[in-house]
Write a protein that holds these residues in place. Structure first.
Motif, PDB file in Angstrom:
ATOM      1  N   ASN A   1      -8.037   6.417   3.813  1.00  0.00           N
ATOM      2  CA  ASN A   1      -7.670   5.151   3.180  1.00  0.00           C
ATOM      3  C   ASN A   1      -8.306   4.949   1.814  1.00  0.00           C
ATOM      4  OD1 ASN A   1      -6.148   4.544   5.404  1.00  0.00           O
ATOM      5  ND2 ASN A   1      -7.756   3.349   6.409  1.00  0.00           N
TER       6      ASN A   1
ATOM      7  N   GLU B   1       0.862  -1.179   0.000  1.00  0.00           N
ATOM      8  CA  GLU B   1       0.000   0.000   0.000  1.00  0.00           C
ATOM      9  C   GLU B   1       0.903   1.236   0.000  1.00  0.00           C
ATOM     10  OE1 GLU B   1      -2.615  -0.335   3.347  1.00  0.00           O
ATOM     11  OE2 GLU B   1      -3.603  -2.141   2.550  1.00  0.00           O
TER      12      GLU B   1
ATOM     13  N   GLY C   1       1.056   5.102   0.732  1.00  0.00           N
ATOM     14  CA  GLY C   1       0.349   6.216   1.368  1.00  0.00           C
ATOM     15  C   GLY C   1       0.670   7.566   0.762  1.00  0.00           C
TER      16      GLY C   1
ATOM     17  N   SER D   1      -2.867  10.654   0.887  1.00  0.00           N
ATOM     18  CA  SER D   1      -4.213  10.357   1.379  1.00  0.00           C
ATOM     19  C   SER D   1      -4.792  11.527   2.168  1.00  0.00           C
ATOM     20  CB  SER D   1      -4.189   9.094   2.249  1.00  0.00           C
ATOM     21  OG  SER D   1      -3.297   9.274   3.334  1.00  0.00           O
TER      22      SER D   1
END
Length: 634
Positions: free
Chosen positions: A266, A138, A140, A261
């Motif tokens: 999220n 992931e 960010g 973000s």
């Protein structure tokens, strides 16, 4: 004299690009910018910092379910891609292999730097690639960071009306400031510039929507030199034109934000899975340097930077990047058409969608573009007649999306549109039918995806940023959430349709209420309205468009505040954090609430809007627009 040819000096640990105007020094093979020489200043970057902490690409990532890792991207191999009198392009790569699992994000990263003949600045872009067989991750945040000399760069400009003398980084050290509700916000108590004493500094006060975030940076007044970050296209930024990002802030720091973000949470964190191939080009962006003659107004540097920004936008997509992954103009396609609105309760004729936002983004659901964060998006504004033209779209499959200021909801053209090199696709007239069941009984606000039209209070006198006094962006002041209790000390907000004015009587955010013991409670706002007659056999529609939500819930009750079950609840929504970060919007959410006619009465009615979540002062909602419609048969 003809411009100086571009020269490259390769040393043992550094490589220097030089065109006679600017000289850029990068560490080898890491690809960190350690020095920028310009206009007689040996280094515009902070020489007191370590070389690795001056000009760098960075990212914040985590393995699926794992802890976040901050990474200054350091290349492990260096090569010269282009070297001639007109141009130098350098590549600094870091290749991934399974031995690096858990240490580095599973991406091959190729950072590029370009210097052109006669150019007062340099370009940078990067290609990120994830191979199918690699583990997931992931991402960010990713960006380029430049840290400038604090003894020179003390005046910052983010917009025509957002520029000022800034505090020094020393002013944020213990003893010189007081930390406020979170570490980013401080009260200056003993700054080096005494005129800044008593002001709040917070980097989020200088956030900017992508659509407005094309040039920002810093000025030195002695000598008069400007350092500017120019982003000529939003195609590689995530989340669409209204996504907000950081710009420049105390450091003096300048950021080229590609992905974050912030103001979304999220929902805007791209996830790459095992078995998925992903590749994306971020940039190029341009670092522009300019200077003024001594004695001239140094603010000329900002005006000149805006002119340069427009020149960069005009020349997009650039013809000079050497990577085949960056598509040139001839490889791309164009789309044009006209957008109209059909709302029978407003007009029997089609309404011109003037100023509509129209974009090409990866195929998805209606409105999915604002959460899309892995690929490319291409946006434009329709003209006053609703005509739009989206040029230089990268090849691939897209949906065409739109939304129209003044109307709720989102448009999506049903069919997937395939862009091939050189194509010119004419869409003709497209018609958006915004959600509508029946005539408007009443409305509050303006459907424009922002809460800016509502009442934004003055800050308390001890938490002021002087820049935002009498400023259109007054919502950027610190601590406005706490003013709600000052304005509504005993009871929550009550809005009476036909009497109240949303510009004065509707607080910009439905925040929690702080009690004397420091704890918080949720709030319930009331909308009072009269109905002369009620169609008890049919259903009324309440449209609630939210501009932002932060760990909040919206419960709707009708005529009974204590009803055990609300007519509607959103459940827990949102991680936009717009209240704490001085935004006036985050992600847009539209809710269509059915209100049975039997719940309403002839005479006075009340809708109760409850936000019960209250473990933090920053939980709450921002409304964009609310409308009650009568049943269609009425």
């Amino acid at each position: 004299m003809p411009p100086h040819a571009v020269r490259l000096h390769i040393q043992d640990r550094h490589v220097v690009m030089d065109n006679g105007i600017v000289q850029v020094t990068l560490s080898k093979p890491e690809g960190i910018v350690t020095g920028i020489r310009y206009d007689g200043i040996d280094n515009l970057l902070e020489v007191l910092n370590r070389e690795t902490n001056r000009g760098y690409w960075d990212l914040f990532w985590n393995p699926p379910g794992g802890k976040g890792i901050f990474d200054v991207i350091s290349g492990t191999s260096f090569r010269v891609i282009v070297e001639n009198e007109e141009q130098v392009e350098l590549s600094f790569t870091r290749m991934w292999d399974p031995s690096l699992e858990g240490k580095y994000i599973p991406l091959n990263i190729d950072k590029r730097f370009i210097l052109l003949r006669g150019s007062s600045g340099f370009y940078s872009y990067a290609i990120y690639e994830h191979l199918q067989e690699w583990p997931g991750f992931e991402l960010g945040e990713t960006r380029i960071t430049f840290k400038l000399r604090k003894d020179k760069f003390q005046y910052m400009a983010v917009g025509d009306n957002r520029q000022r003398l800034m505090p020094l980084p020393d002013d944020r050290m213990p003893g010189r400031c007081q930390t406020l509700a979170y570490p980013e916000a401080v009260l200056l108590v003993n700054p080096k510039f005494p005129e800044l004493k008593g002001e709040v500094d917070d980097k989020y006060q200088y956030s900017c929507n992508n659509e407005d975030n094309q040039v920002h940076g810093w000025m030195s007044f002695n000598p008069p030199v400007g350092f500017w970050q120019i982003t000529p296209s939003n195609e590689f930024r995530t989340g669409g034109p209204l996504k907000q990002n950081l710009t420049s802030h105390v450091g003096p720091t300048t950021l080229a934000m590609f992905h974050s973000s912030h103001y979304a949470g999220n929902d805007l964190v791209p996830r790459c899975n095992l078995g998925e191939h992903w590749k994306k080009v971020f940039g190029p962006v341009f670092i522009y340097l300019n200077s003024a003659s001594t004695g001239n107004d140094p603010l000329f540097l900002w005006e000149d930077a805006k002119i340069q920004m427009m020149a960069e936008v005009q020349s997009w997509p650039y013809s000079f990047p050497a990577s085949a992954d960056f598509q040139k103009s001839a490889e791309r396609g164009n789309v044009c058409g006209r957008l109209l609105v059909q709302d029978m309760c407003m007009s029997e004729d089609h309404i011109i969608a003037s100023g509509a936002y129209v974009g090409m983004a990866p195929p998805g659901d209606v409105g999915s573009w604002q959460r899309e964060c892995k690929d490319y998006q291409f946006w434009t504004r329709a003209d006053e007649n609703g005509f739009f033209s989206i040029k230089n779209v990268r090849t691939g499959d897209y949906n065409l999306y739109a939304w129209v200021p003044g109307f709720i909801g989102d448009y999506r053209f049903e069919a997937v549109i395939t862009i091939n090199s050189g194509c010119n696709i004419e869409m003709g007239d497209l018609v958006y039918k915004p959600p509508r069941d029946g005539p408007t009984l009443w409305e509050i606000g303006i459907p424009d995806r922002s809460a800016a039209e509502f009442y934004v209070p003055d800050p308390d006198l001890v938490h002021v940023n002087k820049l935002f006094i009498n400023h259109p962006d007054r919502f950027r002041q610190y601590g406005l959430w706490s003013r709600y209790v000052d304005l509504y000390p005993e009871a929550d907000l009550v809005y009476t349709v036909g009497v109240s004015d949303y510009r004065k009587d509707w607080f910009f955010a439905q925040v929690v209420r702080r009690k004397d013991d420091g704890t918080h409670v949720g709030t319930t706002w009331q909308i009072k309205f009269k109905l002369d007659k009620v169609d008890r056999r049919n259903t009324y529609k309440l449209r609630v468009a939210l501009a932002s939500a932060a760990l909040a819930e919206l419960q709707v009750r009708v005529n009974d505040p204590n009803a055990p079950r609300p007519v509607f609840t959103t459940g827990l929504i949102g991680r936009d954090n717009s209240i704490a970060r001085h935004g006036i919007h985050g992600l847009y959410r539209l809710y269509n609430v059915n209100i049975p006619g039997v719940r309403l009465v002839e005479g006075e009615n009340t809708i109760f809007l409850t936000q019960p979540r209250c473990t933090s002062p920053f939980q709450g909602l921002m409304y964009d627009y609310i409308r009650l419609e009568s049943p269609p048969s009425s």
